[in-house]
Motif scaffolding. Structure first.
Motif, mmCIF file in Angstrom:
data_model
loop_
_atom_site.group_PDB
_atom_site.id
_atom_site.type_symbol
_atom_site.label_atom_id
_atom_site.label_comp_id
_atom_site.label_asym_id
_atom_site.label_seq_id
_atom_site.Cartn_x
_atom_site.Cartn_y
_atom_site.Cartn_z
ATOM 1 N N THR A 77 31.354 34.543 62.348
ATOM 2 C CA THR A 77 32.321 35.650 61.848
ATOM 3 C C THR A 77 31.567 37.093 61.904
ATOM 4 O O THR A 77 32.046 38.045 61.428
ATOM 5 N N ALA A 78 30.381 37.136 62.335
ATOM 6 C CA ALA A 78 29.562 38.378 62.190
ATOM 7 C C ALA A 78 30.130 39.448 63.390
ATOM 8 O O ALA A 78 30.254 39.093 64.420
ATOM 9 N N SER A 79 29.632 40.417 62.998
ATOM 10 C CA SER A 79 29.844 41.693 63.905
ATOM 11 C C SER A 79 28.623 42.554 63.723
ATOM 12 O O SER A 79 27.474 42.214 63.027
ATOM 13 N N CYS A 80 28.587 43.965 63.812
ATOM 14 C CA CYS A 80 27.386 44.791 64.092
ATOM 15 C C CYS A 80 27.340 45.564 62.722
ATOM 16 O O CYS A 80 26.222 46.069 62.491
ATOM 17 N N HIS A 81 28.575 45.595 62.069
ATOM 18 C CA HIS A 81 28.403 46.468 60.641
ATOM 19 C C HIS A 81 29.105 45.767 59.710
ATOM 20 O O HIS A 81 30.145 44.747 59.906
ATOM 21 N N THR A 82 28.960 45.980 58.320
ATOM 22 C CA THR A 82 29.562 45.278 57.381
ATOM 23 C C THR A 82 29.967 46.121 56.223
ATOM 24 O O THR A 82 29.147 47.260 56.091
ATOM 25 N N ALA A 83 31.119 46.238 55.814
ATOM 26 C CA ALA A 83 31.807 47.334 54.948
ATOM 27 C C ALA A 83 32.346 46.532 53.729
ATOM 28 O O ALA A 83 32.846 45.306 53.710
ATOM 29 N N MET A 84 32.255 47.333 52.647
ATOM 30 C CA MET A 84 33.039 46.773 51.358
ATOM 31 C C MET A 84 34.078 47.788 51.235
ATOM 32 O O MET A 84 33.941 49.255 51.071
ATOM 33 N N VAL A 85 35.357 47.478 50.737
ATOM 34 C CA VAL A 85 36.569 48.270 49.949
ATOM 35 C C VAL A 85 37.161 47.346 48.980
ATOM 36 O O VAL A 85 37.655 46.379 49.172
ATOM 37 N N GLU A 86 37.038 47.863 47.746
ATOM 38 C CA GLU A 86 37.707 47.537 46.862
ATOM 39 C C GLU A 86 37.541 45.981 46.566
ATOM 40 O O GLU A 86 38.387 45.217 46.284
ATOM 41 N N GLY A 87 36.281 45.736 46.475
ATOM 42 C CA GLY A 87 35.929 44.285 46.506
ATOM 43 C C GLY A 87 35.961 43.323 47.796
ATOM 44 O O GLY A 87 35.615 42.206 47.717
ATOM 45 N N TYR A 88 36.320 43.882 48.794
ATOM 46 C CA TYR A 88 36.743 42.936 50.072
ATOM 47 C C TYR A 88 35.599 43.394 51.011
ATOM 48 O O TYR A 88 35.239 44.504 51.182
ATOM 49 N N VAL A 89 35.079 42.267 51.748
ATOM 50 C CA VAL A 89 34.196 42.693 52.909
ATOM 51 C C VAL A 89 34.976 42.991 54.135
ATOM 52 O O VAL A 89 36.044 42.221 54.541
ATOM 53 N N ILE A 90 34.552 43.683 54.921
ATOM 54 C CA ILE A 90 35.276 44.310 56.123
ATOM 55 C C ILE A 90 34.323 43.892 57.074
ATOM 56 O O ILE A 90 33.218 44.935 57.360
ATOM 57 N N GLU A 91 34.215 43.086 58.067
ATOM 58 C CA GLU A 91 33.193 42.799 58.972
ATOM 59 C C GLU A 91 33.770 43.339 60.277
ATOM 60 O O GLU A 91 34.580 42.774 60.808
ATOM 61 N N GLY A 92 32.715 44.217 60.936
ATOM 62 C CA GLY A 92 33.120 44.506 62.191
ATOM 63 C C GLY A 92 34.291 45.607 62.557
ATOM 64 O O GLY A 92 34.554 46.451 61.620
ATOM 65 N N GLU A 105 48.440 43.320 50.141
ATOM 66 C CA GLU A 105 48.714 42.005 49.944
ATOM 67 C C GLU A 105 47.816 41.387 48.773
ATOM 68 O O GLU A 105 48.308 40.492 48.222
ATOM 69 N N ARG A 106 46.521 41.962 48.848
ATOM 70 C CA ARG A 106 45.535 41.227 47.836
ATOM 71 C C ARG A 106 45.444 39.775 48.006
ATOM 72 O O ARG A 106 45.506 39.279 46.846
ATOM 73 N N PRO A 107 45.056 39.179 49.007
ATOM 74 C CA PRO A 107 44.919 37.721 49.071
ATOM 75 C C PRO A 107 43.813 37.415 48.455
ATOM 76 O O PRO A 107 42.806 38.104 48.396
ATOM 77 N N ASP A 108 43.566 36.171 47.677
ATOM 78 C CA ASP A 108 42.315 35.644 47.250
ATOM 79 C C ASP A 108 41.420 34.956 48.414
ATOM 80 O O ASP A 108 41.534 33.860 48.792
ATOM 81 N N ALA A 109 40.599 36.135 48.905
ATOM 82 C CA ALA A 109 39.937 36.198 50.084
ATOM 83 C C ALA A 109 38.682 36.890 49.839
ATOM 84 O O ALA A 109 38.598 37.643 49.086
ATOM 85 N N VAL A 110 37.608 36.383 51.039
ATOM 86 C CA VAL A 110 36.419 37.230 50.769
ATOM 87 C C VAL A 110 36.795 38.501 51.515
ATOM 88 O O VAL A 110 36.227 39.630 51.047
ATOM 89 N N GLY A 111 37.442 38.634 52.743
ATOM 90 C CA GLY A 111 38.029 39.723 53.460
ATOM 91 C C GLY A 111 38.166 39.523 54.744
ATOM 92 O O GLY A 111 39.025 38.647 54.941
ATOM 93 N N LEU A 112 37.934 40.612 55.624
ATOM 94 C CA LEU A 112 38.406 40.250 56.933
ATOM 95 C C LEU A 112 37.351 40.534 57.969
ATOM 96 O O LEU A 112 36.308 41.330 57.421
ATOM 97 N N SER A 113 37.364 39.879 59.182
ATOM 98 C CA SER A 113 36.159 40.088 59.993
ATOM 99 C C SER A 113 36.978 40.130 61.608
ATOM 100 O O SER A 113 37.839 39.406 61.812
ATOM 101 N N VAL A 114 36.328 40.907 62.318
ATOM 102 C CA VAL A 114 36.668 40.821 63.818
ATOM 103 C C VAL A 114 35.357 40.549 64.401
ATOM 104 O O VAL A 114 34.224 41.318 64.598
ATOM 105 N N PRO A 115 35.088 39.161 64.454
ATOM 106 C CA PRO A 115 33.666 38.611 65.129
ATOM 107 C C PRO A 115 33.438 39.552 66.663
ATOM 108 O O PRO A 115 34.378 39.642 67.295
ATOM 109 N N GLY A 116 32.130 39.604 66.780
ATOM 110 C CA GLY A 116 31.796 40.275 67.973
ATOM 111 C C GLY A 116 32.033 41.716 67.965
ATOM 112 O O GLY A 116 32.219 42.431 66.977
#
Length: 153
Positions: A77-92, A105-116
């Motif tokens: 699920t990794a990409s080149c940068h990692t961000a945080m917004v309101e407790g969620y991880v935003i990867e890539g 929507e505030r799902p019970d999740a870690v966050g979002l990712s665009v791999p690569g």
């Protein structure tokens, strides 16, 4: 006070009360990136243009890898940068519209990712070239599911 001030005061109060949610401060996005990564900076600019308040943090690669692991980002699920917004991880290179949907929507999740680093995703624009890609919802159990698709018909 002059009469005009009294007639404007209720209007000003109503505007302040009902318009306040739309005028709320921009959501803060903290981005950890390699000091030499240009596409990470381009993604941050995409987020700023979308109204987010972005802070870039140049992070040595070893510390960035440690942060990703601590936040639940895997090799898949990794990409080149990692961000945080309101407790969620935003990867890539996640589009701002998907981040807004996540925050709404505030799902019970870690966050979002665009791999690569898919061509045509925000920050990876190369003229008219674009490839289809998926934005993954990172579930707390370590699994993923498709949150959004881009570049498909």
């Amino acid at each position: 006070m002059p009469r005009r001030t009294f007639s404007i005061a209720p209007l000003a109060f109503a505007l302040a009360t009902f318009a306040a949610p739309g005028l709320a401060a921009a959501q803060a996005v903290e981005v950890m990136k390699s000091p030499t990564c240009g596409c990470c900076t381009a993604w941050a600019e995409h987020m700023q243009h979308a109204g987010f308040d972005v802070a870039l943090r140049d992070t040595p690669d070893d510390m960035l890898a440690q942060a990703k692991a601590r936040l639940g980002i895997t090799i898949a699920t990794a990409s080149c940068h990692t961000a945080m917004v309101e407790g969620y991880v935003i990867e890539g290179h996640v589009p701002a519209e998907d981040v807004r949907r996540l925050l709404a929507e505030r799902p019970d999740a870690v966050g979002l990712s665009v791999p690569g680093m898919p061509i045509g995703s925000p920050g990876m624009e190369m003229g008219d070239a674009a490839e289809p890609y998926e934005v993954l919802l990172l579930r707390r159990d370590g699994g993923t599911e498709v949150f959004a698709r881009h570049g498909t018909n």
